[in-house]
Write an enzyme that holds these catalytic residues in place. Structure first.
Site, mmCIF file in Angstrom:
data_model
loop_
_atom_site.group_PDB
_atom_site.id
_atom_site.type_symbol
_atom_site.label_atom_id
_atom_site.label_comp_id
_atom_site.label_asym_id
_atom_site.label_seq_id
_atom_site.Cartn_x
_atom_site.Cartn_y
_atom_site.Cartn_z
ATOM 1 N N THR A 28 69.028 92.452 26.434
ATOM 2 C CA THR A 28 69.327 92.789 27.842
ATOM 3 C C THR A 28 70.059 91.624 28.516
ATOM 4 O O THR A 28 70.877 91.841 29.403
ATOM 5 C CB THR A 28 68.052 93.133 28.647
ATOM 6 N N GLN A 99 64.999 96.145 15.597
ATOM 7 C CA GLN A 99 65.231 97.574 15.857
ATOM 8 C C GLN A 99 66.625 97.743 16.452
ATOM 9 O O GLN A 99 67.074 98.860 16.667
ATOM 10 C CB GLN A 99 64.216 98.092 16.877
ATOM 11 N N HIS A 117 66.716 99.940 12.205
ATOM 12 C CA HIS A 117 67.239 101.203 12.756
ATOM 13 C C HIS A 117 68.748 101.345 12.539
ATOM 14 O O HIS A 117 69.393 102.149 13.214
ATOM 15 C CB HIS A 117 66.900 101.323 14.248
ATOM 16 N N CYS A 128 79.612 113.278 1.681
ATOM 17 C CA CYS A 128 80.200 112.428 0.629
ATOM 18 C C CYS A 128 79.886 110.949 0.821
ATOM 19 O O CYS A 128 80.140 110.146 -0.065
ATOM 20 C CB CYS A 128 81.713 112.630 0.545
ATOM 21 N N CYS A 150 84.021 115.318 8.575
ATOM 22 C CA CYS A 150 84.697 114.504 7.556
ATOM 23 C C CYS A 150 85.907 115.259 7.002
ATOM 24 O O CYS A 150 85.804 116.446 6.665
ATOM 25 C CB CYS A 150 83.711 114.197 6.424
#
Ligand code: CNA
Length: 255
Positions: A28, A99, A117, A128, A150
């Protein structure tokens, strides 16, 4: 200085194997909003927007939200990130398990970083596996209607070849979400001689369970503006303060 500060400084001075757990609160001070504090992202949108279900149902809106709120290519590491990198260089910090998906620990120079994460730096085709750098996704968003599909592979259903940012959404799993991945993280935590927990509300599982695996004889230090569910555990030292301010003061005492 208050007692917690003096105790924490002395614990960090003694430690040789600090494992750091970080959350949105460490970033932050680099201008990136966290999720759950008073000014967090969830004041603007529900957790549902960052779920796998929502991604599949509304890929365009999902990308719009993610690029506005989770992608910060110009953000710079702050004092907190820089001090952790310095402590790694000095041999105090062994690993950071974060995270965060902003890459700021690495930008600050930390080398041993587990991005639990994932990262916003890339996106991948769910069929793929082709990797699309975030810059390329930005360009596709500007110029293509079906930018999230894709164009390097084919399947019967378009939905099976969606390109998803390489972040772990709610209802999703990431590269560390395997038995082997968990075991290696838990080993790091068990062998730490000090667990330093910075800027996380400790509300998102499974990450929020990690502090339970530390050795009960070794201390845990929590620096977080708001309370966390672990604040009153034995062997836990808590400072409800700004991370940048406290790490700067501790670092000054150490040198
Ligand atoms: P959270 O639930 O938003 O908690 C953040 C905590 O940090 C809050 O308890 C705040 O009080 C505290 N905090 C905020 N600023 C400071 C500060 N300067 N000093 C001390 N404490 C502060 O975030 P968590 O990380 O616990 O939640 C997990 C989510 C948030 C993960 O899935 C992340 O991917 C996600 N997230 C990441 C980023 C990022 O990469 N920078 C930004 C926003 C959300």
């Amino acid at each position: 200085m208050n007692t917690s500060f003096d105790i924490c400084t002395s614990l960090i001075r003694k430690a040789k194997n600090i494992i750091v757990l970080t959350g949105a609160g460490i970033s932050t001070e680099s201008g990136i909003k966290d999720f759950r504090s008073k000014t967090g992202v969830y004041k603007m949108a529900p957790e549902y927007i960052l779920s796998l279900d929502y991604f599949y149902q509304h890929p365009v809106e999902f990308y719009q939200f993610a690029m506005e709120n989770l992608y910060h290519p110009d953000a710079k590491p702050n004092q907190g990130h820089k001090i952790l990198a310095k402590w790694e260089e000095q041999g105090r910090v062994q690993h950071i398990i974060t995270q965060n998906i902003d890459g700021l620990h690495q930008k600050a120079g930390s080398r041993h970083v587990i991005e639990f994460h994932g990262t916003m730096k890339t996106a991948s085709c769910l069929n793929c596996g082709k990797i699309y750098p975030a810059e390329e996704m930005e360009e596709r968003i500007q110029t293509m209607h079906d930018f999230y599909i894709c164009d390097h592979c084919e399947t019967k259903r378009e939905r099976n070849r969606y390109i998803k940012p390489d972040v772990v959404l709610f209802g999703d799993a990431g590269e560390w979400f395997t038995k082997k991945g968990f075991q290696s993280i838990l080993q790091l935590i068990k062998h730490a001689d000090c667990l330093l927990v910075l800027g996380t509300s400790l509300k998102v599982t499974p990450f929020s369970t990690f502090p339970q695996y530390r050795s009960q004889n070794d201390p845990m230090i929590i620096i977080n503006r708001d309370e966390t569910p672990y604040d009153s555990l034995a062997g836990t030292y808590v400072m409800h303060e700004s991370i940048g301010k406290i790490l700067t003061q501790i670092d000054r005492e150490l040198s």
